[in-house]
Write a protein that holds these residues in place. Sequence first.
Motif, short mmCIF file in Angstrom:
data_model
loop_
_atom_site.label_atom_id
_atom_site.label_comp_id
_atom_site.label_asym_id
_atom_site.label_seq_id
_atom_site.Cartn_x
_atom_site.Cartn_y
_atom_site.Cartn_z
N GLY A 131 0.81 -1.21 0.00
CA GLY A 131 0.00 0.00 0.00
C GLY A 131 0.84 1.26 0.00
N VAL A 132 1.94 1.24 0.78
CA VAL A 132 2.85 2.39 0.82
C VAL A 132 3.50 2.58 -0.55
N MET A 133 3.85 1.48 -1.21
CA MET A 133 4.48 1.57 -2.53
C MET A 133 3.54 2.20 -3.55
N LYS A 134 2.25 1.84 -3.50
CA LYS A 134 1.28 2.44 -4.42
C LYS A 134 1.11 3.93 -4.14
N PHE A 135 1.09 4.29 -2.86
CA PHE A 135 0.92 5.69 -2.49
C PHE A 135 2.09 6.53 -2.98
N LEU A 136 3.31 6.05 -2.77
CA LEU A 136 4.48 6.79 -3.21
C LEU A 136 4.54 6.85 -4.73
N GLY A 137 4.11 5.78 -5.39
CA GLY A 137 4.09 5.78 -6.85
C GLY A 137 3.16 6.83 -7.40
N ALA A 138 2.00 7.02 -6.74
CA ALA A 138 1.06 8.04 -7.19
C ALA A 138 1.63 9.44 -7.04
N LEU A 139 2.52 9.64 -6.06
CA LEU A 139 3.16 10.96 -5.84
C LEU A 139 4.46 11.11 -6.62
N ASN A 140 4.80 10.10 -7.42
CA ASN A 140 6.05 10.11 -8.20
C ASN A 140 7.26 10.23 -7.28
N LEU A 141 7.21 9.53 -6.15
CA LEU A 141 8.31 9.49 -5.20
C LEU A 141 9.01 8.13 -5.30
N PRO A 142 10.25 8.03 -4.83
CA PRO A 142 10.95 6.74 -4.86
C PRO A 142 10.22 5.70 -4.01
N PRO A 143 10.33 4.44 -4.36
CA PRO A 143 9.67 3.40 -3.57
C PRO A 143 10.30 3.25 -2.19
N PRO A 144 9.59 2.64 -1.25
CA PRO A 144 10.15 2.45 0.10
C PRO A 144 11.25 1.41 0.08
N VAL A 145 11.81 1.15 1.25
CA VAL A 145 12.85 0.13 1.37
C VAL A 145 12.24 -1.23 1.08
N GLN A 146 13.08 -2.22 0.88
CA GLN A 146 12.60 -3.56 0.57
C GLN A 146 11.70 -4.09 1.70
N GLU A 147 10.83 -5.01 1.33
CA GLU A 147 9.80 -5.46 2.26
C GLU A 147 10.40 -6.06 3.53
N GLN A 148 11.49 -6.81 3.40
CA GLN A 148 12.10 -7.42 4.58
C GLN A 148 12.63 -6.33 5.52
N ARG A 149 13.29 -5.33 4.96
CA ARG A 149 13.81 -4.24 5.79
C ARG A 149 12.66 -3.40 6.35
N TYR A 150 11.59 -3.30 5.58
CA TYR A 150 10.40 -2.57 6.05
C TYR A 150 9.83 -3.25 7.30
#
Length: 496
Positions: A131-150
């Motif tokens: 969900g965070v990845m989709k949100f950042l994608g809509a704002l044209n921001l870099p993706p979050p850290v990898q899921e394991q690190r998240y």
Amino acid sequence: MRRIRSKSVEPKTVDSSSASSDEDSVMSVQNQFTSSTDNADDMMNFYLIIHMQSLILLLKQTLCSECNNYWNGSASIKQRDGLYMHIEFMCSNCRFITHLHSSPQIPNTRRREINIRLEIGGILCGLSHGGVMKFLGALNLPPPVQEQRYSEAQQFIWNYVTKAQEESMTAAVEEAIVEGGGMRELTVSGDGAWPTRGYSSVHGIAALCSTTSHPKVLDVTWSSKKCSKCQGAESLRYANPDLFLIFQENHDCQLNYAGSSGGMEKEMIHEMFCRSLPKYNIKYTSYIGDGDAKVHKYLVDNPSYSDVNIKKIEDTNHFAKRMLTRIMKIKKENANKILSDGKRFSGKGRMTDAQAVKFKIYFAKAIRENKTDLNKLYQRSWAIFKHHYSTDEQPMHEWCDLRWCKYLQATANGEKFNHHSQKIFCFKKKKRVKTSQAAAATTTSISSSESDNENFHTVNEENFDDISHDLTIFEQMESDQDEYDDNNDYEPGGDD
């Protein structure tokens, strides 16, 4: 505008002791503005979303500190970790490089503050990594850290939150002890909630709050009828029994309750009572509930302390709401019934929802104003009924208050007051409700602290509907009253 010559630019607070001229400048600013330097620094301590092209255009309007020419170079990302970026800006004239770190590093860790803030926001909004990845994608921001690190960062956050929670609750307990004169026997209010409406929720939460002048949370707990990790591992039971056994031995299972959803609250409240001695070295001797008799009965039937009989204290709001519920029940049962005056029980000029809510408010106000004087509490409770039940032939205002009773005011001024007794047939139906509630009010310890506990929980759809319903009734109150409503003048105050 000249750029500051620096090989590394990190977000940090300004050092006020850097130079005497800077100190003089800071002092002059302090004399001009009422806010302190710390507050001024805090106002600049936030993040901005800036397009990269806008940042480069800004740099092109500045002078390079190395060659003293307008900067006209290139930018490159040296390192990216989630939303954190290490960017290099190189001047094309002198090849001088300036470093920009978009977020500070958390002390004693390799984590960046912006990523931790993003993960906290995701938790508060109920967003997973996807969900965070989709949100950042809509704002044209870099993706979050990898899921394991998240996930690792979430555990990191949880450890700090748990520590802060325990410290806060321990401080709240000590504060309650001090306000109670050093006694380690406290009165608490308790309440439970479900994440979803109805009696089918698989999760539940509960909290105990102090009853001090500034109530605070003393303890919290939760219940769960399922464990998502266990359900996900069921496929290993037959496919790989050895791995499934290892999972069971090392897994912290979330399943801790097997009863009905309706019984969660009493179990959780009882659990917190039982651990008060080993956790805080205190005893909870009085309990303020929400009118649900199951919790107090469970505490009495399963005593947490061998030498304490836990006392039940009623919550004013729920106590008064019971009378509203019973009046509304009578109104519903007699909605189409023709009374002895040839008119229906409810309707305009008769028993309306607004009238029922008014009786609830007046009753709650009478309790709050007289809860330390049982005789006065009994009289003020009955005054609400008698005031409306009075007629010209039989006025019953002996327990009314001159502040709000128009009959007493008219009598004091030597004026005549005419009662409008058309509602007498409706009030006969309500008399039995008032009798039982007034009698109960004088034999029950009542407090208003439960509302503080309920405010701790998020306002859910159910109690939001209740609040909206009450407000709607008040908005319609004027239109529901007719010419005979002059006798409805009991106005001691609102239901706070």
